[in-house]
Scaffold this motif. Structure first.
Motif, PDB file in Angstrom:
ATOM      1  N   SER A  98       0.811  -1.032  -0.067  1.00 58.87           N
ATOM      2  CA  SER A  98       0.026  -0.081  -0.175  1.00 58.87           C
ATOM      3  C   SER A  98       0.821   1.286   0.075  1.00 58.87           C
ATOM      4  O   SER A  98       0.720   2.275  -0.836  1.00 58.87           O
ATOM      5  N   LYS A  99       1.879   1.264   0.668  1.00 56.82           N
ATOM      6  CA  LYS A  99       2.947   2.335   0.719  1.00 56.82           C
ATOM      7  C   LYS A  99       3.627   2.530  -0.614  1.00 56.82           C
ATOM      8  O   LYS A  99       3.693   3.660  -1.145  1.00 56.82           O
ATOM      9  N   TRP A 100       3.890   1.268  -0.972  1.00 58.29           N
ATOM     10  CA  TRP A 100       4.576   1.482  -2.488  1.00 58.29           C
ATOM     11  C   TRP A 100       3.550   2.053  -3.404  1.00 58.29           C
ATOM     12  O   TRP A 100       4.170   2.848  -4.384  1.00 58.29           O
ATOM     13  N   ASN A 102       1.419   4.201  -3.053  1.00 55.98           N
ATOM     14  CA  ASN A 102       1.312   5.476  -2.578  1.00 55.98           C
ATOM     15  C   ASN A 102       2.155   6.230  -3.577  1.00 55.98           C
ATOM     16  O   ASN A 102       2.139   7.315  -3.784  1.00 55.98           O
ATOM     17  N   LEU A 103       3.398   5.638  -3.231  1.00 56.01           N
ATOM     18  CA  LEU A 103       4.679   6.026  -3.982  1.00 56.01           C
ATOM     19  C   LEU A 103       4.546   6.149  -5.278  1.00 56.01           C
ATOM     20  O   LEU A 103       5.134   7.050  -6.102  1.00 56.01           O
ATOM     21  N   SER A 244      10.412   5.068  -4.183  1.00 56.98           N
ATOM     22  CA  SER A 244       9.518   3.952  -4.588  1.00 56.98           C
ATOM     23  C   SER A 244      10.356   2.705  -4.643  1.00 56.98           C
ATOM     24  O   SER A 244      10.063   1.895  -4.314  1.00 56.98           O
ATOM     25  N   GLN A 247      10.849   1.611  -1.160  1.00 44.82           N
ATOM     26  CA  GLN A 247       9.895   0.835  -0.498  1.00 44.82           C
ATOM     27  C   GLN A 247       9.648  -0.674  -1.049  1.00 44.82           C
ATOM     28  O   GLN A 247       9.334  -1.372  -0.535  1.00 44.82           O
TER      29      GLN A 247
END
Length: 394
Positions: A98-100, A102-103, A244, A247
């Motif tokens: 999910s963080k990836w 977003n990036l 990115s 991450q």
């Protein structure tokens, strides 16, 4: 009294109409941004990519399987079994992905911003070209009127046998040349308007009374670079690529953890029913091999690539900045000299007073016309360079 009131109202209406038709460059660029078909299409592409990335973080579909075994030799009831299960990666994988995502969305946004600035820079360059063409046309119309007056005067002198046919023909050729220049400029203006309307999605634009900021001295290159570091999408894209990639290293490390499965199982045999919880666990022996190392290598590549790209962008900025400063100084010197002299009008007055012959006037005025044209070309180059240097402000 009534006449004065009517005149005042008429003046107000005229000024209001002119003002309503005049738009700043920023307003025109904003209109082009809203109507540009390329940007609209690219926004759809960005939205689709974001949705596709989010879809990659969904759970797998649940699985339902069943067995019914009525054949074979047996004396008891038929054997039945069914099972429903849901498999999923280790929970921390979804958080990391999910963080990836977003990036990745920030990367895509940087790409869209870069595309947007490319379109707006092209539009601004078109507006600069149009402004210079309109300004040049105004100058050439005045020159055409003066050359017409000179030709008419030469015609009168020729009729009085005070000048020869060669001088008359030279005056006529000069007038014809000015007419052609004005007509050519009008064609170029119309072509430039067509280009701008195409950028505006084929819709018309109010481009009368177009005004641009005069070229101005820029802040220091260090200040300009700091602004670009914070706003320029090329630099923001490099930062997003690094973040990115980092991450992705964390994501691949999380994917080493085992996948899980949970479900419900039912068995019916010999008239007896059995049911309970189903659990599964994958052993990550082969699938994740070398993936963390590959992600780490990609991160190191992104770091090195970003450093090189930043150095090249800074070198390019230095070249454009130095070129602008040199041109700005020369333009300022040119402007102060030529505009204060008002040479073309003074020469025309001197010619009308008989202080210059036609040949002397033509040679002198040609020199100052070339100088004025040179200054106008320098202004265009300055405006284009200024737009390029300040692209991050679009």
């Amino acid at each position: 009294m009534n006449i004065k009131i009517v005149c005042a109202i008429g003046v107000c209406l005229f000024v209001g109409k002119v003002y309503s038709q005049t738009k700043t460059v920023a307003e025109i660029l904003n209109q082009i941004e809203q109507n540009n078909t390329e940007l609209k299409a690219y926004q759809f592409y960005i939205d689709g990519q974001n949705l596709q990335n989010k879809g990659g973080n969904n759970l797998p579909d649940p699985q339902l399987s069943g067995y019914y075994l009525p054949f074979g030799e047996h004396q008891s009831n038929d054997y039945t079994e069914f099972e429903i299960s849901q498999s999923f990666e280790f929970p921390t994988v979804y958080a990391a992905r999910s963080k990836w995502n977003n990036l990745k969305a920030e990367q895509l946004q940087a790409l869209f911003t870069k595309k947007r600035q490319e379109v707006l820079l092209k539009a601004k360059q078109g507006l600069i070209s149009l402004y210079i063409l309109q300004k040049q046309k105004t100058i050439e119309i005045n020159r055409k009127q003066q050359s017409q007056q000179v030709y008419e005067q030469m015609q009168e002198l020729f009729n009085k046998e005070q000048v020869g046919i060669l001088d008359l023909n030279k005056a006529k050729v000069a007038w014809i040349q000015e007419q052609f220049i004005v007509e050519q400029l009008q064609t170029e203006i119309q072509n430039q308007i067509t280009v701008l309307q195409t950028l505006n999605g084929g819709q018309s634009l109010e481009l009368d009374n177009l005004q641009l900021e005069i070229p101005f001295e820029l802040q220091t290159i260090e200040t300009l670079w700091s602004e670009k570091m914070a706003k320029d999408p090329k630099l923001l894209e490099l930062q997003a690529n690094e973040a990115s990639a980092l991450q992705n290293v964390k994501l691949e490390k999380n994917k080493i953890l085992p996948n899980l499965a949970l479900g419900y199982n039912y068995q019916g045999i010999n008239g007896n029913n059995y049911s309970g919880v189903y659990g599964g666990l994958s052993i990550p022996l082969w699938n994740s091999k070398n993936k963390v190392k590959a992600a780490q290598a990609d991160y190191e590549y992104q770091q090195s690539s970003s450093q090189v790209a930043k150095q090249l962008l800074y070198a390019e900025l230095q070249q454009e900045y130095n070129q602008y400063q040199l041109l700005f100084d020369k333009y300022t010197e040119y402007q102060n000299t030529i505009e204060n002299l008002n040479s073309e009008n003074l020469l025309f007055k001197a010619y009308n007073l008989g202080e210059y012959s036609f040949l002397e006037y033509y040679m002198e005025v040609q020199f100052y016309q070339d100088a004025t044209d040179k200054m106008l070309q320098m202004e265009k180059e300055l405006q284009l360079l200024q737009a390029q240097l300040l692209i991050h402000q679009l």
